[in-house]
Design a protein around this motif. Structure first.
Motif, PDB file in Angstrom:
ATOM      1  N   UNK A   1      31.361 -10.151 -15.087  1.00 45.70           N
ATOM      2  CA  UNK A   1      29.955 -10.477 -15.282  1.00 45.70           C
ATOM      3  C   UNK A   1      29.412 -11.205 -14.056  1.00 45.70           C
ATOM      4  N   UNK A   2      30.254 -12.038 -13.456  1.00 44.60           N
ATOM      5  CA  UNK A   2      29.844 -12.792 -12.277  1.00 44.60           C
ATOM      6  C   UNK A   2      29.521 -11.855 -11.113  1.00 44.60           C
ATOM      7  N   UNK A   3      30.327 -10.794 -10.991  1.00 46.00           N
ATOM      8  CA  UNK A   3      30.058  -9.832  -9.922  1.00 46.00           C
ATOM      9  C   UNK A   3      28.663  -9.238 -10.094  1.00 46.00           C
ATOM     10  N   UNK A   4      28.308  -8.909 -11.352  1.00 45.37           N
ATOM     11  CA  UNK A   4      27.001  -8.292 -11.596  1.00 45.37           C
ATOM     12  C   UNK A   4      25.887  -9.323 -11.568  1.00 45.37           C
ATOM     13  N   UNK A   5      26.094 -10.425 -12.307  1.00 49.65           N
ATOM     14  CA  UNK A   5      25.011 -11.379 -12.501  1.00 49.65           C
ATOM     15  C   UNK A   5      24.943 -12.387 -11.360  1.00 49.65           C
ATOM     16  N   UNK A   6      26.102 -12.912 -10.987  1.00 47.42           N
ATOM     17  CA  UNK A   6      26.097 -13.951  -9.973  1.00 47.42           C
ATOM     18  C   UNK A   6      25.889 -13.408  -8.578  1.00 47.42           C
ATOM     19  N   UNK A   7      26.540 -12.275  -8.277  1.00 48.04           N
ATOM     20  CA  UNK A   7      26.504 -11.809  -6.889  1.00 48.04           C
ATOM     21  C   UNK A   7      25.515 -10.687  -6.644  1.00 48.04           C
ATOM     22  N   UNK A   8      25.285  -9.813  -7.631  1.00 49.68           N
ATOM     23  CA  UNK A   8      24.348  -8.711  -7.392  1.00 49.68           C
ATOM     24  C   UNK A   8      22.974  -9.003  -7.970  1.00 49.68           C
ATOM     25  N   UNK A   9      22.871 -10.055  -8.810  1.00 43.71           N
ATOM     26  CA  UNK A   9      21.568 -10.447  -9.303  1.00 43.71           C
ATOM     27  C   UNK A   9      21.048  -9.584 -10.433  1.00 43.71           C
ATOM     28  N   UNK A  10      21.947  -8.894 -11.144  1.00 43.08           N
ATOM     29  CA  UNK A  10      21.529  -8.103 -12.298  1.00 43.08           C
ATOM     30  C   UNK A  10      22.041  -8.820 -13.540  1.00 43.08           C
ATOM     31  N   UNK A  11      21.275  -8.775 -14.606  1.00 46.23           N
ATOM     32  CA  UNK A  11      21.733  -9.488 -15.798  1.00 46.23           C
ATOM     33  C   UNK A  11      21.883  -8.521 -16.954  1.00 46.23           C
ATOM     34  N   UNK A  12      23.047  -7.877 -17.069  1.00 46.13           N
ATOM     35  CA  UNK A  12      23.219  -6.927 -18.161  1.00 46.13           C
ATOM     36  C   UNK A  12      23.709  -7.618 -19.427  1.00 46.13           C
ATOM     37  N   UNK A  13      22.989  -7.459 -20.515  1.00 47.67           N
ATOM     38  CA  UNK A  13      23.441  -8.031 -21.784  1.00 47.67           C
ATOM     39  C   UNK A  13      24.184  -6.995 -22.607  1.00 47.67           C
ATOM     40  N   UNK A  14      24.743  -5.977 -21.929  1.00 43.64           N
ATOM     41  CA  UNK A  14      25.485  -4.952 -22.655  1.00 43.64           C
ATOM     42  C   UNK A  14      26.970  -5.027 -22.306  1.00 43.64           C
ATOM     43  N   UNK A  15      27.382  -6.150 -21.705  1.00 43.22           N
ATOM     44  CA  UNK A  15      28.737  -6.270 -21.185  1.00 43.22           C
ATOM     45  C   UNK A  15      29.774  -6.110 -22.304  1.00 43.22           C
ATOM     46  N   UNK A  16      29.527  -6.744 -23.448  1.00 36.60           N
ATOM     47  CA  UNK A  16      30.483  -6.670 -24.550  1.00 36.60           C
ATOM     48  C   UNK A  16      30.573  -5.240 -25.076  1.00 36.60           C
ATOM     49  N   UNK A  17      29.441  -4.549 -25.106  1.00 36.41           N
ATOM     50  CA  UNK A  17      29.452  -3.169 -25.585  1.00 36.41           C
ATOM     51  C   UNK A  17      30.330  -2.300 -24.710  1.00 36.41           C
ATOM     52  N   UNK A  18      30.272  -2.507 -23.391  1.00 39.04           N
ATOM     53  CA  UNK A  18      31.105  -1.727 -22.473  1.00 39.04           C
ATOM     54  C   UNK A  18      32.577  -2.026 -22.718  1.00 39.04           C
ATOM     55  N   UNK A  19      32.883  -3.326 -22.914  1.00 36.31           N
ATOM     56  CA  UNK A  19      34.266  -3.687 -23.242  1.00 36.31           C
ATOM     57  C   UNK A  19      34.683  -3.000 -24.535  1.00 36.31           C
ATOM     58  N   UNK A  20      33.736  -2.910 -25.485  1.00 40.44           N
ATOM     59  CA  UNK A  20      34.043  -2.286 -26.768  1.00 40.44           C
ATOM     60  C   UNK A  20      34.401  -0.822 -26.617  1.00 40.44           C
ATOM     61  N   UNK A  21      33.700  -0.126 -25.710  1.00 39.91           N
ATOM     62  CA  UNK A  21      34.004   1.298 -25.507  1.00 39.91           C
ATOM     63  C   UNK A  21      35.451   1.466 -25.104  1.00 39.91           C
ATOM     64  N   UNK A  22      35.892   0.612 -24.172  1.00 42.75           N
ATOM     65  CA  UNK A  22      37.277   0.695 -23.741  1.00 42.75           C
ATOM     66  C   UNK A  22      38.219   0.353 -24.889  1.00 42.75           C
ATOM     67  N   UNK A  23      37.900  -0.698 -25.652  1.00 46.83           N
ATOM     68  CA  UNK A  23      38.783  -1.116 -26.744  1.00 46.83           C
ATOM     69  C   UNK A  23      38.936   0.000 -27.764  1.00 46.83           C
ATOM     70  N   UNK A  24      37.816   0.615 -28.152  1.00 44.60           N
ATOM     71  CA  UNK A  24      37.886   1.693 -29.141  1.00 44.60           C
ATOM     72  C   UNK A  24      38.641   2.896 -28.587  1.00 44.60           C
ATOM     73  N   UNK A  25      38.400   3.216 -27.297  1.00 47.41           N
ATOM     74  CA  UNK A  25      39.122   4.346 -26.707  1.00 47.41           C
ATOM     75  C   UNK A  25      40.620   4.113 -26.777  1.00 47.41           C
ATOM     76  N   UNK A  26      41.038   2.902 -26.361  1.00 48.22           N
ATOM     77  CA  UNK A  26      42.474   2.618 -26.330  1.00 48.22           C
ATOM     78  C   UNK A  26      43.068   2.677 -27.736  1.00 48.22           C
ATOM     79  N   UNK A  27      42.353   2.102 -28.710  1.00 45.87           N
ATOM     80  CA  UNK A  27      42.887   2.106 -30.070  1.00 45.87           C
ATOM     81  C   UNK A  27      42.990   3.534 -30.596  1.00 45.87           C
ATOM     82  N   UNK A  28      41.962   4.344 -30.346  1.00 44.77           N
ATOM     83  CA  UNK A  28      42.004   5.737 -30.817  1.00 44.77           C
ATOM     84  C   UNK A  28      43.140   6.504 -30.153  1.00 44.77           C
ATOM     85  N   UNK A  29      43.289   6.320 -28.833  1.00 45.54           N
ATOM     86  CA  UNK A  29      44.323   7.071 -28.113  1.00 45.54           C
ATOM     87  C   UNK A  29      45.718   6.656 -28.562  1.00 45.54           C
ATOM     88  N   UNK A  30      45.951   5.332 -28.684  1.00 46.43           N
ATOM     89  CA  UNK A  30      47.296   4.908 -29.089  1.00 46.43           C
ATOM     90  C   UNK A  30      47.588   5.356 -30.519  1.00 46.43           C
TER      91      UNK A  30
END
Lengths: 293, 335
Positions: free
Chosen positions: B58-87
C-alpha cells in the motif's frame, strides 16, 4: 393484463416512488454539502441510520407519537451538525484538495458510528420497526397501500419541494447557491462564506435525517442499510453531477424505480451491481455527471 | 514548503536503512522462535507479518506513487480465494501461491486503469466502488467463494508430503515480510522509485520530463497488487478461514490507516504502523466494536493532527497546517 400482473406493476410503481423520494432526499442532502463545502460525506448512510434509530428509541422506548419523534429527530440534527462542523469540518475550509481529506474523515466517522451502533442498538434488536404515522389502507385499483406509506411519500415530496423553493427563492438559499458557484465572488458581494458553509452543512444533514426518519416510518430496517445507503447516495450524486440538486432528485427517482423493478424480477444484488456499474462508467467517461451545474 | 513528506532514503541514508533492515530481519525471525511456547502470541506476530507486507504494498501505491486505492483488501481477497480454490482441487500450495499472486497483480493492474483518468478523490471513490463490487462479487459467486459463509478449516500447506509446523509457517511469514521490505527498499533506490515519486509530486511535470506516467502507474499497481496477492495467499491457510468480511472495505481502510499512521512515503513508517495496529485488533477482538471506534478515531486523528504520520513528522519543523492527503503540493500558496 391480468389482475395479478397489475398488482405487481402497481406495487412496483408505489415502492419505486417511495424509495425514489427517499433516495432523492438523501442524495440531495449529500450533494448540497458536496456542492458547498466540497465534502463527500461517506457517513451519510450512518447519519441516515442514526435518524432512524433515534426515531425508534423515541417511539418504541419512550412512547412518543411518531410525528413528534420525526420533528424532534430532524430538529436534533441541527445542533449535532453544528457541533461536528465546529469540532472537525471547519478546520479544512481553506485546505486545497480538501475533498479527499473530508472523504477519509467521513470514512472515519462511518467506522466510529458503525462501532457504536453495533454495541448499542445491535445488541438490543436485529430488526427495527416504528409504529405507523396513521393507520388505514387505501385501494389504488386492486392494490392495497397503507395510508402510512402514502403519507411518507407525500411528506418526502413536500420536503423536496420546500428545499427547491428555499434554494431558489430565499435569501439564505441564494447565498448558498452563490457560494456553490463562486466562493470569492460571493464573498466580494457581501455573502458571509463561512456562515453559509455551516448553514449548508446543517441543511444537508437535516435533509439526510429527514430521509432516515421517513424511511424508518415506512419500512422496517436493520443496521446494514447504512453502508448500502452511503454507496447509493454517492452513486446518485456522481451520476447526477456532484453539486447538482436537480440531478440528485432525478437520478434518485430513477434509482428508486430501478431498485423496485429489479428487486421484483431479479435480486437486490443485481440492482446494486447495476448502479455501481453505472457509477463507474460515469466516473470514467463523464466525471462531471449528467446534470453538471 | 517544498515537499510535505520526504523519502526515507534521503533522510536516513541508505546504510541506515540496511542497518534497520538487518535489525528488522533479526526481530522478525527470532520472534516466532521466542514466542513458540505461546501459540496465541506467535499467531498474532504472524498476522502482523502479513500486515507488514500489505502495508509495504500500500505504501508503494499511496506513499510513493500518490494513489489511494481503497480496493487493496479486495485484491488480496482475489489471491486468497484463488489459492483456496486451487489447493482444494489438488494443487500444491507452493504452486498455487504464485498463480494466486499473479492473478491478484493482473486484477490490480486492470482495476488500477481508472487512475490514468481520475485523480485524488475521484480515484479513491472509484476504488471504493470497485471494492464494494468485489465484496458483493465474493458473496454472489458462491460457487467459487462459498458465499457469505466463506471457507473454513483451510489446512496449512505441506512440504514434501509433510504438513508444515506452525513454527515453520511463522518463519515463512517472517521471510515474506522481510522480503517485502527489501523489495521496497530496492525499488526506492532505483530509478523506478524516483520516477514514481516524480509522478506523485506532479504527474504532468513528470510526463513533460519524458517519464512514461501511464506505464509507471501500471507498474506501481502491478507490484503493489503483488504484495497484496502474496499476503492474501499466505493469509488464507494461516487464519484457516476466509469470508467476504475478511477482505471488505474496512480491511482496506485498516491497511490504509497503517500506512498513513506510520508515515506514508517512508520505508519504516508503514512497517511501524502495521506492527502497532495489526496486533491491536487481536488484543481487542473480545471488544471488536471498540476496535471499530478506536480505528475510526485514529483515522480522524491522522487526518486532523498528523497528516505525515508518526515517522513522517520526525525530523521536520513545525507541523504543516494543511492536512493534504493525496494531491501534489501546490507551488503557489492557496491563501
Amino acid at each position: 393484463m391480468s389482475n395479478a400482473n397489475l398488482i405487481i406493476l402497481l406495487s412496483t410503481i408505489s415502492t419505486g416512488l417511495i424509495l425514489g423520494a427517499i433516495f432523492s432526499l438523501v442524495a440531495v442532502g449529500v450533494t448540497i454539502v458536496y456542492g458547498s463545502i466540497w465534502m463527500p460525506n461517506a457517513a451519510n448512510g450512518q447519519f441516515f441510520l442514526l435518524a432512524a434509530l433515534f426515531g425508534w428509541t423515541m417511539t418504541v422506548s419512550w412512547g412518543l407519537h411518531p410525528a413528534i419523534a420525526a420533528v424532534l429527530v430532524i430538529g436534533l440534527s441541527v445542533p449535532l451538525s453544528y457541533a461536528l462542523e465546529f469540532v472537525l469540518i471547519r478546520r479544512f475550509y481553506d485546505v486545497p484538495n480538501r475533498n479527499i481529506s473530508y472523504f477519509v474523515l467521513s470514512l472515519g466517522i462511518t467506522q466510529i458510528l458503525a462501532g457504536i451502533f453495533a454495541f448499542t442498538y445491535g445488541q438490543w434488536s436485529d430488526q427495527f420497526q416504528l409504529p405507523p404515522l396513521i393507520g388505514g389502507i387505501t385501494f389504488i385499483g386492486p392494490l392495497p397501500v397503507a395510508n402510512n406509506r402514502l403519507l411518507v411519500l407525500v411528506l418526502a415530496l413536500a420536503i423536496l419541494a420546500a428545499l427547491f423553493a428555499l434554494l431558489r427563492y430565499h435569501r439564505y438559499g441564494r447565498a448558498i447557491r452563490a457560494v456553490f458557484q463562486n466562493r470569492d465572488a460571493a464573498a466580494l458581494r457581501g455573502v458571509n462564506v463561512k456562515a453559509s458553509y455551516s448553514l449548508s452543512f446543517a441543511l444537508g444533514n437535516a435533509v439526510i435525517f429527514a430521509g432516515g426518519i421517513l424511511f424508518a416510518l415506512a419500512y422496517s430496517f436493520d443496521l446494514t442499510i447504512a453502508w448500502t445507503m452511503s454507496i447509493t447516495a454517492f452513486a446518485i450524486m456522481i451520476i447526477g453531477g456532484p453539486g447538482s440538486v436537480l440531478g440528485a432528485f432525478i437520478v434518485g427517482m430513477v434509482f428508486g424505480f430501478t431498485q423496485a423493478a429489479v428487486s421484483t424480477v431479479a435480486s437486490p444484488t443485481i440492482a446494486a451491481f447495476s448502479y455501481l456499474g453505472a457509477m463507474l462508467l460515469i466516473l470514467l467517461f463523464k466525471p462531471s455527471g449528467l446534470f453538471a451545474r | 514548503m517544498t515537499q510535505s513528506f520526504k523519502t526515507g532514503g534521503r533522510i536516513q541514508g541508505h546504510s541506515a536503512n540496511l542497518l534497520l533492515l538487518a535489525g528488522f530481519a533479526i526481530v522478525a525471525f527470532v520472534l516466532p522462535i521466542a514466542l513458540s511456547g505461546n501459540r496465541y502470541l506467535a499467531f498474532v506476530a504472524g498476522v502482523t507479518m502479513i500486515h507488514i507486507l500489505w502495508a509495504c504494498g500500500m505504501n508503494l501505491l499511496y506513499g510513493y506513487t500518490g494513489l489511494m486505492p481503497l480496493m487493496f483488501a479486495g485484491i488480496a481477497g482475489i489471491s486468497a480465494y484463488t489459492v483456496v480454490d486451487l489447493t482444494a482441487n489438488g494443487w500444491s500450495f507452493w504452486l498455487a501461491l504464485p498463480v494466486g499472486a499473479l492473478a491478484a497483480s493482473i486484477t490490480g493492474t486492470v482495476l488500477g486503469l481508472p487512475s490514468l483518468r481520475l485523480k485524488g478523490f475521484y480515484f479513491t471513490l472509484c476504488s471504493l466502488v470497485i471494492q464494494t463490487v468485489m465484496t458483493l462479487g465474493f458473496i454472489y459467486f458462491s460457487g467459487l467463494t462459498n458465499g457469505d459463509t466463506g471457507f473454513s478449516q483451510i489446512p496449512l500447506p505441506s512440504l514434501r508430503g509433510e504438513p508444515l509446523s506452525s513454527l515453520s509457517y511463522d518463519l515463512v511469514l517472517a521471510a515474506a515480510a522481510v522480503l517485502g521490505v527489501m523489495v521496497l527498499i530496492a525499488i526506492m533506490r532505483s530509478t523506478l522509485g524516483r520516477r514514481l515519486i516524480a509522478i506523485r509530486e506532479d504527474d504532468e511535470l513528470a510526463a513533460m520530463l519524458g517519464i512514461n506516467v501511464t506505464g509507471y502507474k501500471m507498474i506501481a499497481f502491478f507490484v503493489g497488487s503483488l504484495f497484496a496477492g502474496v499476503g492474501g495467499a499466505l493469509y488464507a491457510p494461516y487464519i484457516g478461514f476466509i469470508s467476504p468480511r475478511s477482505f471488505d472495505v474496512l480491511i482496506s481502510m485498516n491497511i490504509w490507516l497503517m500506512v498513513a499512521f506510520g508515515g506514508r512515503g517512508t520505508i519504516w513508517g508503514p512497517v511501524l504502523g502495521a506492527a502497532l495496529l495489526a496486533p491491536l485488533s487481536f488484543f481487542l477482538q473480545e471488544y471488536y466494536t471498540i476496535k471499530d471506534v478506536l480505528y475510526g478515531a485514529l483515522i480522524i486523528a491522522v487526518i486532523v493532527l498528523m497528516p505525515a504520520g508518526l515517522l513522517g513528522s520526525l525530523g521536520r519543523t513545525p507541523r504543516l497546517p494543511a492536512a493534504e492527503i493525496d494531491a501534489p503540493v501546490p507551488r503557489r500558496s492557496p491563501k
